[in-house]
Design a protein around this motif. Structure first.
Motif, PDB file in Angstrom:
ATOM      1  N   GLN A 192       0.832  -1.205   0.000  1.00  0.00           N
ATOM      2  CA  GLN A 192       0.000   0.000   0.000  1.00  0.00           C
ATOM      3  C   GLN A 192       0.862   1.248   0.000  1.00  0.00           C
ATOM      4  OE1 GLN A 192      -3.761   0.215   2.306  1.00  0.00           O
ATOM      5  NE2 GLN A 192      -2.848   1.912   3.372  1.00  0.00           N
ATOM      6  N   ARG A 193       1.904   1.274   0.827  1.00  0.00           N
ATOM      7  CA  ARG A 193       2.795   2.431   0.861  1.00  0.00           C
ATOM      8  C   ARG A 193       3.517   2.610  -0.484  1.00  0.00           C
ATOM      9  NH1 ARG A 193       3.167   5.741   5.559  1.00  0.00           N
ATOM     10  NH2 ARG A 193       5.431   5.788   5.375  1.00  0.00           N
ATOM     11  N   LYS A 198       5.549   5.909  -1.802  1.00  0.00           N
ATOM     12  CA  LYS A 198       6.417   6.095  -0.646  1.00  0.00           C
ATOM     13  C   LYS A 198       7.471   5.002  -0.589  1.00  0.00           C
ATOM     14  CE  LYS A 198       2.714   8.357   1.928  1.00  0.00           C
ATOM     15  NZ  LYS A 198       1.851   8.327   3.125  1.00  0.00           N
ATOM     16  N   GLY A 199       8.588   5.318   0.021  1.00  0.00           N
ATOM     17  CA  GLY A 199       9.670   4.361   0.184  1.00  0.00           C
ATOM     18  C   GLY A 199      10.363   4.588   1.508  1.00  0.00           C
ATOM     19  N   CYS A 200      11.514   3.960   1.690  1.00  0.00           N
ATOM     20  CA  CYS A 200      12.296   4.166   2.907  1.00  0.00           C
ATOM     21  C   CYS A 200      13.760   3.884   2.611  1.00  0.00           C
ATOM     22  CB  CYS A 200      11.796   3.274   4.042  1.00  0.00           C
ATOM     23  SG  CYS A 200      12.128   1.513   3.820  1.00  0.00           S
ATOM     24  N   SER A 201      14.624   4.419   3.436  1.00  0.00           N
ATOM     25  CA  SER A 201      16.046   4.180   3.280  1.00  0.00           C
ATOM     26  C   SER A 201      16.457   2.904   4.000  1.00  0.00           C
ATOM     27  CB  SER A 201      16.834   5.359   3.871  1.00  0.00           C
ATOM     28  OG  SER A 201      16.666   5.401   5.283  1.00  0.00           O
ATOM     29  N   TYR A 244       9.367  -2.661   6.755  1.00  0.00           N
ATOM     30  CA  TYR A 244      10.254  -1.693   6.107  1.00  0.00           C
ATOM     31  C   TYR A 244      11.218  -2.353   5.124  1.00  0.00           C
ATOM     32  CZ  TYR A 244       8.413   2.038   8.948  1.00  0.00           C
ATOM     33  OH  TYR A 244       7.564   2.970   9.507  1.00  0.00           O
ATOM     34  N   ALA A 245      11.626  -3.585   5.422  1.00  0.00           N
ATOM     35  CA  ALA A 245      12.489  -4.287   4.470  1.00  0.00           C
ATOM     36  C   ALA A 245      11.728  -4.597   3.185  1.00  0.00           C
ATOM     37  CB  ALA A 245      13.016  -5.574   5.095  1.00  0.00           C
ATOM     38  N   THR A 246      10.458  -4.963   3.313  1.00  0.00           N
ATOM     39  CA  THR A 246       9.646  -5.230   2.121  1.00  0.00           C
ATOM     40  C   THR A 246       9.428  -3.962   1.315  1.00  0.00           C
ATOM     41  OG1 THR A 246       8.513  -7.053   3.255  1.00  0.00           O
ATOM     42  CG2 THR A 246       7.456  -6.167   1.284  1.00  0.00           C
ATOM     43  N   LEU A 247       9.158  -2.861   2.014  1.00  0.00           N
ATOM     44  CA  LEU A 247       8.979  -1.583   1.320  1.00  0.00           C
ATOM     45  C   LEU A 247      10.253  -1.183   0.590  1.00  0.00           C
ATOM     46  CD1 LEU A 247       7.294   0.922   0.699  1.00  0.00           C
ATOM     47  CD2 LEU A 247       8.022   1.879   2.899  1.00  0.00           C
ATOM     48  N   TRP A 248      11.405  -1.344   1.252  1.00  0.00           N
ATOM     49  CA  TRP A 248      12.688  -1.029   0.619  1.00  0.00           C
ATOM     50  C   TRP A 248      12.914  -1.909  -0.605  1.00  0.00           C
ATOM     51  CZ3 TRP A 248      17.197  -3.508  -0.607  1.00  0.00           C
ATOM     52  CH2 TRP A 248      18.318  -2.720  -0.879  1.00  0.00           C
ATOM     53  N   LEU A 250      10.697  -3.369  -2.536  1.00  0.00           N
ATOM     54  CA  LEU A 250       9.798  -3.022  -3.639  1.00  0.00           C
ATOM     55  C   LEU A 250      10.347  -1.868  -4.461  1.00  0.00           C
ATOM     56  CD1 LEU A 250       6.309  -3.307  -1.884  1.00  0.00           C
ATOM     57  CD2 LEU A 250       7.189  -4.785  -3.698  1.00  0.00           C
ATOM     58  N   ARG A 251      11.043  -0.967  -3.820  1.00  0.00           N
ATOM     59  CA  ARG A 251      11.602   0.186  -4.527  1.00  0.00           C
ATOM     60  C   ARG A 251      12.930  -0.142  -5.211  1.00  0.00           C
ATOM     61  NH1 ARG A 251      11.185   5.790  -4.040  1.00  0.00           N
ATOM     62  NH2 ARG A 251       8.989   5.326  -3.652  1.00  0.00           N
ATOM     63  N   HIS A 252      13.738  -1.032  -4.609  1.00  0.00           N
ATOM     64  CA  HIS A 252      15.099  -1.239  -5.081  1.00  0.00           C
ATOM     65  C   HIS A 252      15.315  -2.529  -5.867  1.00  0.00           C
ATOM     66  CE1 HIS A 252      15.682   1.784  -1.911  1.00  0.00           C
ATOM     67  NE2 HIS A 252      16.751   2.142  -2.613  1.00  0.00           N
ATOM     68  N   THR A 253      14.362  -3.419  -5.816  1.00  0.00           N
ATOM     69  CA  THR A 253      14.528  -4.690  -6.525  1.00  0.00           C
ATOM     70  C   THR A 253      13.781  -4.618  -7.845  1.00  0.00           C
ATOM     71  OG1 THR A 253      14.635  -5.869  -4.431  1.00  0.00           O
ATOM     72  CG2 THR A 253      14.268  -7.195  -6.405  1.00  0.00           C
ATOM     73  N   GLN A 254      14.506  -4.775  -8.937  1.00  0.00           N
ATOM     74  CA  GLN A 254      13.922  -4.737 -10.263  1.00  0.00           C
ATOM     75  C   GLN A 254      13.960  -6.141 -10.878  1.00  0.00           C
ATOM     76  OE1 GLN A 254      12.446  -2.077 -11.473  1.00  0.00           O
ATOM     77  NE2 GLN A 254      13.047  -0.825  -9.704  1.00  0.00           N
TER      78      GLN A 254
END
Length: 260
Positions: A192-193, A198-201, A244-248, A250-254
């Motif tokens: 959802q995020r 939205k993402g996270c470091s 937060y690891a899942t959110l990270w 989703l943004r960084h894994t292609q």
């Protein structure tokens, strides 16, 4: 003196045949019980019907918020009490709800204090008691938001009245099953995020994980809940890490492609 308001107990459930009987007995005094079944493979629907509940079916899963909205549409009562299969209304809470139905505050919604069970102990600290949730409200005025997970009632700034009595919540009876459920919640939260842009470091993963442990163990006095308090602090940290690891990821894994 105005007439007593009619109460609809509203539930969403899937594969909850084992937990339903005690739950339904605790609310058998309500004017009606509505259960929206999300494609159960066990006897959930049959158990509910035998207890006098009106059972409806939903074969798709739009998320917790929208599922509760749909379930509420089947209710005919003046007030809604939204509960889950692993919750039980105590006698003291029932008396408080009955008083509300006799003379409700038209401008208020009502919060219930949950007593959460964790590995054989009803927690008294760790942020788990009183775990207040807004669950009793005017059916004409309020509904749940659209969140996939961690849904809540859209109170529109209404005054929140805290009712006495406990809503007993059998949160964690089996640790692996509890963690599996939390893994699903973490995935839905991250998705959802991510959809919201939205993402996270990487640092956020570490800081939020450590913060979740110390918040539960120290700031919320989890140490007073003994061994269960320590284990809950670890579980909360693990859940936060998964979010937060899942959110990270989703943004960084292609997706990878075959080399040409």
């Amino acid at each position: 003196m105005s007439a007593r308001k009619r109460l609809s107990v509203v539930m969403i459930a899937k594969n909850e045949a084992e937990l339903l009987p005690d739950c339904l007995r605790s609310v058998a005094w309500a004017d009606e019980i509505i259960l929206l079944d999300a494609g159960s493979r066990d006897a959930t629907a049959e158990v509910a019907r035998q207890a006098g509940a009106a059972v409806y079916q939903s074969q798709t899963w739009p998320g917790f918020g929208k599922q509760r909205q749909l379930a509420q549409q089947y209710a005919t009562g003046d007030y809604i009490l939204m509960i889950d299969a692993d919750e039980r209304v105590s006698d003291a809470l029932r008396q408080a709800i009955e008083q509300v139905l006799q003379a409700p505050d038209e401008g208020a919604v009502y919060s219930l204090g949950r007593r959460n069970l964790f590995l054989g102990r009803f927690m008294r600290h760790s942020g788990w008691y009183p775990d207040r949730v807004v669950r009793l409200y005017d059916a004409r005025k309020y509904r749940y938001n659209d969140n996939l997970v961690h849904e809540s009632l859209e109170t529109q700034g209404a005054r929140v009245v805290a009712l006495p009595g406990d809503l007993l919540h059998l949160t964690c009876r089996d640790l692996p099953a509890f963690q599996q459920k939390q893994l699903g919640y973490a995935r839905d939260w991250a998705q959802q995020r991510h959809q919201q842009g939205k993402g996270c470091s990487f640092f956020s993963i570490l800081s939020h994980t450590a913060g979740a442990f110390w918040k539960t163990w120290l700031l919320r006095a989890g140490f007073l809940d003994g061994k269960q308090g320590f284990l809950l602090a670890v579980v909360n940290a693990q859940y936060t890490f998964n979010k937060y690891a899942t959110l990270w990821a989703l943004r960084h894994t292609q997706p990878t492609s075959e080399p040409s």
